[in-house]
Enzyme design. Structure first.
Site, PDB file in Angstrom:
ATOM      1  N   ARG A 183      -9.126  -0.991  26.448  1.00  0.00           N
ATOM      2  CA  ARG A 183      -7.931   0.073  26.525  1.00  0.00           C
ATOM      3  C   ARG A 183      -8.128   1.074  27.612  1.00  0.00           C
ATOM      4  O   ARG A 183      -8.702   1.838  27.278  1.00  0.00           O
ATOM      5  CB  ARG A 183      -7.763   0.725  25.102  1.00  0.00           C
ATOM      6  N   ASP A 469      -9.511  10.494  15.698  1.00  0.00           N
ATOM      7  CA  ASP A 469      -9.466  10.451  17.030  1.00  0.00           C
ATOM      8  C   ASP A 469      -8.520  11.155  17.768  1.00  0.00           C
ATOM      9  O   ASP A 469      -7.921  11.911  16.740  1.00  0.00           O
ATOM     10  CB  ASP A 469      -9.515   9.042  17.660  1.00  0.00           C
TER      11      ASP A 469
END
Length: 568
Positions: A183, A469
């Site tokens: 990603r 996160d």
């Protein structure tokens, strides 16, 4: 200049040669030089990144202007909706290219930063896929990003190892490993250490370009069964952004001399505007797509961001905004129907729990929540799901295997035609629930601690038995901002107080004291908690909501090194 030698002998000092990266014309590297990184930052690889930047910069700039225009409309009262101009795409009979055999089965995927030990453990975890993350789970320092590229190249080569000095243990890859997806960062994030024609490079083109350039041939031969590399694409708001990615992929395939449609990508549907563009996003990437994913934490963040000007769409406590909320369930159901209609994977969301080793009863309760969540996903028709920790993989895998048997996916068997009736109102329905002082406190505590870790180079942080996160930190930030802006009443704990700047100031002070007690005075002094507190507090109290916490905080971790005066 003369130097003093031993025994009084004076000798001329050797001229110091400054070593730097060999960059092509128009490219300036401002990150620290390192011999190992120089193997990644080669002249040819940088030329490829520069070519991508130059070719697509105007389209990227236009897409970001369109984002700003859409935000202006939402702030003035408009609501996201399906685009009448692309009805023909939504109602057409087209399908995506067939799913490559190497990634047909994606029942459980694990995610994590591109840190060396993490990569080995994730690839060995027993998951079907590991998504190596340059985005929300990574603090984008120069070292983290470029070491990540080195680590991934070693992983693709099959040579990666890590010696844990503290445990005196060497980590290596098993014979059987998870499939690797990467990603890159979102379109909005710059790479300030690489200047192209005087402008910061686009972060995602750096991440994609360096990884693809160095790994496409080995990946296709060793892992992809003739396909790949494979990617996850984050933070998109419109199909025009997917179209740019499709062009980037075609350009990369042409450069490499590989067949069109070799590169495959899954798009995270993690912004509210994107849920109204799912058909269009798949259509733009139809030769390169292997599905969509419910990026549910970012999606909650995007709900607040999209409706920041709407006082009637306030979120309850973040712990109450789960997949049983009508707008969240509708989003998941429509994603499954859309993907399966187009022959692509419909991936479920993240289980953020982490094992609670010192409390077996609490650990079992957490695992039970995970199982119920995964049961809901697989029965709804999802083809796979995400886990934040290797300890969750057996439980997740068991649920999907029990429901799917030997089938690799549910693309053909769970069409979800009932979801064809989902309306615009279903997708934006106001969330139900209450707001509490504990919700405000938890947001503040999590936001400050996450940002403190991020500023010191860690982008994925275990806090209160959950893996946090950037996405979950963003929920904490924007929810605090929303409650402050509209002076909401904390109606869930009988206090009836309204959120004000004075109240928030007291909460910040008390939660900082609590953080110091929890982490210990020494760690608190050495950490960047005070700096994090200043940034987080400013972002919660600013009159105009910042688009991204990390975009502002990025300025605090950029370290430019002087341009070398000479090169070897």
């Amino acid at each position: 200049m003369l130097g003093i030698g031993t025994y009084g002998y004076t000798a001329p000092m050797a001229k110091k040669t400054v070593v730097g990266y060999e960059a092509p014309d128009g490219v300036d590297i401002r990150g620290r030089y390192d011999e190992e990184l120089a193997k990644i930052l080669t002249k040819d690889a940088l030329q490829f990144v520069a070519d991508l930047q130059r070719e697509f910069w105007s389209q990227i700039k236009y897409a970001m202007e369109c984002r700003r225009e859409a935000k202006r409309r939402y702030n003035e009262g408009a609501l996201p909706s399906f685009d009448p101009a692309t009805r023909y795409v939504r109602e057409g009979d087209w399908v995506c290219a067939p799913v490559p055999p190497a990634v047909a089965d994606r029942k459980v995927e694990i995610t994590g930063p591109v840190e060396r030990k993490m990569i080995i453990n994730a690839l060995n975890s027993g998951a079907k896929v590991f998504m190596a993350d340059f985005e929300d789970a990574l603090s984008p320092s120069w070292e983290n990003l470029m070491r990540g590229q080195v680590n991934l190249k070693d992983a693709v080569d099959g040579t990666i190892s890590f010696h844990d000095q503290a445990r005196n243990r060497v980590y290596r890859l098993n014979d059987q490993t998870a499939q690797l997806f990467v990603r890159p960062r979102g379109w909005h994030l710059p790479e300030a250490h690489i200047l192209i024609d005087g402008e910061p490079a686009t972060g995602c083109l750096v991440d994609f370009g360096l990884y693809f350039f160095h790994n496409y041939a080995t990946f296709r031969r060793r892992q992809g069964e003739g396909f790949g590399p494979f990617f996850y694409l984050p933070k998109m708001e419109h199909s025009r952004e997917a179209k740019i990615w499709n062009c980037v992929f075609e350009r990369a395939e042409k450069m490499a001399g590989i067949e069109r449609g070799s590169i495959r990508a899954t798009v995270l549907i993690e912004t509210l505007p994107a849920v109204f563009q799912m058909d269009e996003i798949l259509y733009e990437l139809r030769d390169h797509s292997v599905g969509l994913n419910c990026g549910r934490w970012d999606y909650i963040f995007s709900y607040v961001k999209t409706f920041q000007g709407h006082s009637d769409r306030l979120l309850p406590d973040r712990v109450q905004v789960g997949m049983t909320q009508h707008f969240m369930k509708s989003y998941s159901d429509l994603l499954i129907r859309t993907c399966h209609r187009r022959g692509a994977h419909a991936m479920g969301g993240m289980a953020a729990q982490i094992p609670i080793r010192d409390d077996p009863a609490a650990n079992e309760a957490a695992l039970d929540l995970v199982r119920k969540d995964k049961q809901r996903e697989v029965r709804a028709g999802h083809d796979g799901t995400w886990a934040a920790h290797p300890g969750l993989i057996p439980a997740c895998m068991e649920v999907f295997n029990n429901n799917m048997g030997n089938a690799a996916n549910q693309i053909q068997t769970m069409k979800r035609e009932d979801a064809a009736n989902i309306t615009e109102e279903d997708l934006i329905q106001r969330p139900r629930g209450v707001r509490t002082m504990e919700g405000l406190r938890l947001n503040t505590r999590v936001g400050i601690q996450y940002l403190a870790a991020w500023l010191t180079g860690t982008g994925s942080v275990p806090l209160y038995n959950l893996m946090e996160d950037a996405a979950t930190a963003e929920i904490s930030r924007v929810q605090n901002w929303q409650w402050l802006k509209y002076g909401v009443e904390l109606d869930g704990d009988g206090l009836g107080v309204k959120v004000s700047l004075d109240l928030f100031g007291r909460v910040v002070e008390e939660e900082m004291a609590r953080i110091e007690r929890e982490v210990g005075r020494e760690k608190f002094k050495k950490g960047m908690y005070k700096e994090a507190c200043k940034i987080f507090t400013r972002q919660c109290t600013t009159p105009t909501l910042d688009d991204f916490l990390t975009l502002d905080a990025y300025n605090h971790i950029v370290t430019h090194h002087p341009k070398p005066s000479s090169r070897l």
